[in-house]
Enzyme design. Sequence first.
Site, PDB file in Angstrom:
ATOM      1  N   TYR A   9       0.863  -1.188   0.000  1.00 28.92           N
ATOM      2  CA  TYR A   9       0.000   0.000   0.000  1.00 28.92           C
ATOM      3  C   TYR A   9       0.891   1.226   0.000  1.00 28.92           C
ATOM      4  CZ  TYR A   9      -3.458   3.438   1.633  1.00 28.92           C
ATOM      5  OH  TYR A   9      -4.290   4.538   1.751  1.00 28.92           O
ATOM      6  N   LYS A  55       4.248   8.757   9.087  1.00 30.67           N
ATOM      7  CA  LYS A  55       3.981   8.104  10.376  1.00 30.67           C
ATOM      8  C   LYS A  55       4.946   8.564  11.486  1.00 30.67           C
ATOM      9  CE  LYS A  55       0.998   4.665   8.454  1.00 30.67           C
ATOM     10  NZ  LYS A  55       1.074   4.038   7.140  1.00 30.67           N
ATOM     11  N   ASP A  96       9.230   2.942  -0.174  1.00 30.79           N
ATOM     12  CA  ASP A  96       8.171   3.591   0.597  1.00 30.79           C
ATOM     13  C   ASP A  96       8.384   3.194   2.058  1.00 30.79           C
ATOM     14  OD1 ASP A  96       5.966   4.574   1.822  1.00 30.79           O
ATOM     15  OD2 ASP A  96       4.496   3.647   0.478  1.00 30.79           O
TER      16      ASP A  96
HETATM   17  C1  PLP Z   1       0.348   4.556   5.826  1.00 28.82           C
HETATM   18  C2  PLP Z   1       1.098   4.340   4.561  1.00 28.82           C
HETATM   19  C3  PLP Z   1       0.978   5.216   3.472  1.00 28.82           C
HETATM   20  C4  PLP Z   1      -0.043   6.322   3.431  1.00 28.82           C
HETATM   21  O1  PLP Z   1       0.213   7.305   4.362  1.00 28.82           O
HETATM   22  P1  PLP Z   1      -0.996   8.315   4.742  1.00 28.82           P
HETATM   23  O2  PLP Z   1      -0.345   9.274   5.680  1.00 28.82           O
HETATM   24  O3  PLP Z   1      -2.053   7.465   5.358  1.00 28.82           O
HETATM   25  O4  PLP Z   1      -1.448   8.956   3.492  1.00 28.82           O
HETATM   26  C5  PLP Z   1       1.809   5.024   2.381  1.00 28.82           C
HETATM   27  N1  PLP Z   1       2.690   4.024   2.358  1.00 28.82           N
HETATM   28  C6  PLP Z   1       2.827   3.152   3.383  1.00 28.82           C
HETATM   29  C7  PLP Z   1       3.844   2.069   3.288  1.00 28.82           C
HETATM   30  C8  PLP Z   1       2.014   3.264   4.500  1.00 28.82           C
HETATM   31  O5  PLP Z   1       2.123   2.363   5.475  1.00 28.82           O
END
Ligand code: PLP
Length: 432
Positions: A148, A269, A241
């Site tokens: 994701y 995060k 990511d």
């Molecule tokens: C949480 C997450 C996102 C999205 O971040 P948001 O702040 O919710 O838009 C993108 N990539 C990874 C790997 C994530 O865990």
Amino acid sequence: MTHPLPHSTRAGVYERACAVMPGGVNSPVRAFGAVGGNPPVVEAASGSIVRDVDGREWIDYISSWGAVILGHADPGVVAAVQEATARGTSFGLLTEAEVALAELVVDMVPSLDMVRWVSSGTEATMSALRLARAATGRDHVIKFSGCYHGHADSFLVAAGSGAATHGTPDSPGVPDALAGLTLLARYNDLNSVALAFEAEPIAAVIVEPVAGNMGCVPPETGFLEGLREMCTEHGSILIFDEVMTGFRLAPGGAQELFGVLPDLTTLGKVIGHGVPAAAYGGRADLMSLVSPAGSVYQAGTLAGNPLAVAAGLCTLQRLAAEPEIYDEIERHSARLEDGLSDAIVALDIPARVQRVGSMWTVFMSDMPVREFADTDAADLDAFARFFTAAYEDGVLLPPSAFETAFTTSAHEDDTVEHTIDVLTRALDRAWT
Ligand SMILES: *Cc1c(COP(=O)(O)O)cnc(C)c1O
């Protein structure tokens, strides 16, 4: 007219929520749809404990989906944000603090020369992809099923049928034309990546260096190295990511842990410890293409917001100065893994724990989960029973069979031992 916040019950708040917000929540997973659809309504949290409006308390392993690595309402972070708030919540102008945080991030994360602040992980990945496309002059991107990367159109893509790896929209509203530019590959399967490279000229490969959004799935030996080699060979951009793994698996994230350096990195995060902050960054030659240094447009009214930056500075300074925090979190997470694995063996049930550092998942399957297709083998009803038993007994797990639980520095020895007891009973109840 003011809208007071009376001492409403959980059910009362949720009913009001459903009238004014789609599904009653502002991010789908919060609706607890996969585990019965009765979401908690949080009043406050402290350390590892979260409390709802009815006064019920849980040991929390959602941990704001990984953001609060120091635990909820960490006194240092709270003080830093309060102090920043008194100086003004946002200026929309350059501040020294955001420069200091950028310097710290560039120092901590091995592959970064420069960063750009944004406000969410979605913005970070969307912007990194635009930059990769601009830098290569190519349009196609390879992503992995089960990973994701936020909800930008290019990433809301499912595997098409047949041999074609070109994606199809995974949500109404995503144009076919855009989804078709995303090629789907299989996590931990370099052959599937090689096939995608043969199909189209590739701007970027984007990957969660430890997958956390199909449950915790570690990269196998050679997988990240293989992606690095293929991207270099094809002149494509490798994007890690690290929105989930950054500052969580090590001070320098997964790229430090595994010793593989991407061209671009996305962060979120932990970087704002629960206050909205995120970033993308990488080599200076790439980042210099971003406006106003270069011509790749990207902007944000609240980017580098002083409250988020204050929370981030406080958090990352602590993590950089006290790396033993990672050792403690590792010790507690390993104890959880061992305790739960022992329980699974003793109960003789088809379940397994997968973990990297403070990221862990109890899969209701005895098959290793190496890629998204392997999650088909998991028993969703058993997970829902397991989740509910734990919830009733005071442990809050992520409300989905394919999410990752997060240990924080606020989960201490006694909390962890109690968690093992509760989850052992919950596993037993889920299968009997
Ligand atoms: C949480 C997450 C996102 C999205 O971040 P948001 O702040 O919710 O838009 C993108 N990539 C990874 C790997 C994530 O865990």
